[in-house]
Design an enzyme around this catalytic site. Sequence first.
Site: not given
Length: 273
Positions: A5, A72, A110, A112, A117, A134
């Site tokens: 892109i 985020k 999301v 999967g 994680v 963490t």
Amino acid sequence: MIANIKNADRLRLLFGQYKPEIVFHAAAHKHVPLMECNVTEAILNNVGGTKNIVEISSASGVERFIFISTDKAVNPTNVMGATKKIGEVIVQGIARDNGTKFACVRFGNVVGSRGSVIPFFEKQIARGGPVTVTHPEVKRYFMSIPEAVHLIIQAGTLGNKGEIFVLDMGQPIKIVDMVKTLIRLSGHREEDIEIKFVGMRPGEKMFEEILIDEEKTRATKFEKIYIAPPAETLDGKAAAGLAGIMEAAAAGEASRVIQHLSRMGIGFHREEY
């Protein structure tokens, strides 16, 4: 088709050849700690690439354009979130007077998906631990792939002038509680598998921002989809900073990129723990 892109000429060729009617723009570097270590590439791809595809979609007569954003992007504390916030600004800037119907969709993790994680935790459990988390208080929002896809498509039908749609992802979940559940579901007792707290990674937040604020968001005709207040358009500080941030990124000057992010009026700030 395979394309980068960042390569505007390649995009123009593909859009001219295939004439897409609907564009879901999900192409981005999304790994938070990696983008903290690759600041200039995050800008060149997530900001420069988004600008390319937004402008080319508009010029090519695309009917609908849906920009996949993230939770985020709300008061971003990391480079990845900041690039997504700038992407929203770019979309809203071009959408005000345009034949293409633009929309932005924000949501959280999301389950999967690539980079999720949970498979990582499952591998650690299968090895007998330790499972690395963490911080004991870290919380995140989660949604399944089918639910996320369904809501993104619905939100895309509502977009017109670059509205920011947020998905109701329910209540945030403590990561350590999720790990304990995975341990039990794997047939172990909690005390059999060590949970090791390794500290926050670069750019990570302790808690993601609340996406659904009843005082600031508006409901839509679809359950679980709300409209957030608009992002700053390219008329303000973000416009002045956009050229500078792209120039700094092209020159490989990460520290100057961070300075520009702090001055753009997008809410970017660092958190210390």
